[in-house]
Design an enzyme around this catalytic site. Structure first.
Site, PDB file in Angstrom:
ATOM      1  N   HIS A  40      -2.513  -1.319  -4.238  1.00 10.06           N
ATOM      2  CA  HIS A  40      -3.970  -1.377  -4.347  1.00 10.06           C
ATOM      3  C   HIS A  40      -4.522   0.042  -4.279  1.00 10.06           C
ATOM      4  O   HIS A  40      -3.777   0.999  -4.077  1.00 10.06           O
ATOM      5  CB  HIS A  40      -4.587  -2.280  -3.271  1.00 10.06           C
TER       6      HIS A  40
ATOM      7  N   SER B  42       0.831  -1.190   0.000  1.00  3.94           N
ATOM      8  CA  SER B  42       0.000   0.000   0.000  1.00  3.94           C
ATOM      9  C   SER B  42       0.875   1.254   0.000  1.00  3.94           C
ATOM     10  O   SER B  42       1.670   1.455  -0.911  1.00  3.94           O
ATOM     11  CB  SER B  42      -0.957  -0.077   1.194  1.00  3.94           C
TER      12      SER B  42
END
EC number: 3.4.21.92
Length: 196
Positions: free
Chosen positions: A123, A98
Site C-alpha cells: 500500500h 507494507s
C-alpha cells in the site's frame, strides 16, 4: 511476557547455551518478526553487517513475518541489504505487509520466497500531520516524496511499471504467495526448505 527459547549445543569443550536468535545467526539466518521501528532496524542492520564481515561470499537468509512499520527504519534495512556483498535471500513466513513486503521484494533476484500460506500486502505510505498549515504542508510534501521513492524502488524490484505500482498501492492490496510470485514480489513459493 516475551519468552525467547534457549538452545543447548554440545561441543568437545562442553555445553553451550544460546538464545534461539543467536543460534540461527550462526547459520546466517536473521528473523524479522515484529513491526519495524528504529530499534528493530538497528538490530537487523547490525546482524547483516556482522554476517557480511564474517563471510562476504556466503548468502544471508532474512525471514520476514512483519506488519511493516517506519519507512525510514525500513529503508535503513533496505540500504544495508543493497550495500553488503553477500546476497540476501528473503523468505516470507506468515505476513509481509507494507514495509515488510517492500523488504521481501528487495531480496536478491532469484532468491525471494514465500511459504504457501503467507500473505503479502502492499500500500502507499501512511502518515498524519497536525500543527500550523505550513507544518502540514511540509509533512504532506514529504510523504508524497516518500511514496514516489518507494514506488520507484518497488517497480524496479518487481519489474512492474511505476504506473501499475501507483495504482496497486493506492489502497491496501493483499496477495497470496502465488499472486505475489506473479506480481514479481517473490520468485517462488516454497513448500519445503530443501527447495530453496
Amino acid at each position: 511476557m516475551n519468552l525467547i527459547p534457549t538452545v543447548i549445543e554440545q561441543t568437545s569443550r562442553g555445553e553451550r547455551a544460546y538464545d534461539i536468535y543467536s543460534r540461527l545467526l550462526k547459520d546466517r539466518i536473521i528473523i524479522l518478526g515484529s513491526p519495524i521501528d528504529d530499534q528493530v532496524a538497528n538490530s537487523i542492520v547490525s546482524q547483516l553487517l556482522f554476517l557480511a564481515a564474517e563471510d562476504p561470499e556466503k548468502d544471508i537468509s532474512l525471514y520476514i513475518n512483519s506488519p511493516g512499520g517506519s519507512i525510514t527504519a525500513g529503508l535503513a534495512i533496505y540500504d544495508t541489504m543493497q550495500f553488503i556483498k553477500p546476497d540476501v535471500s528473503t523468505i516470507c513466513i506468515g505476513m509481509a505487509a507494507s514495509m515488510g513486503a517492500f523488504l521481501l521484494a528487495a531480496g536478491a533476484k532469484g532468491k525471494r520466497f514465500a511459504l504457501p500460506n503467507s500473505e503479502i500486502m502492499i500500500h502507499q505510505p501512511l502518515g498524519g500531520a497536525q500543527g500550523q498549515a505550513t507544518e502540514i504542508e511540509i509533512a504532506a510534501k514529504r510523504i508524497l516524496f516518500l511514496r514516489d521513492k518507494l514506488n520507484r524502488i518497488l517497480a524496479e524490484n518487481t519489474g512492474q511499471p511505476v504506473e501499475v505500482i501507483e495504482r496497486d498501492t493506492d489502497r491496501d492490496n493483499f496477495m497470496t504467495a502465488q499472486k505475489a510470485q506473479e506480481y514479481g514480489i517473490i520468485d517462488r513459493v516454497l513448500t519445503r526448505i530443501d527447495e530453496k
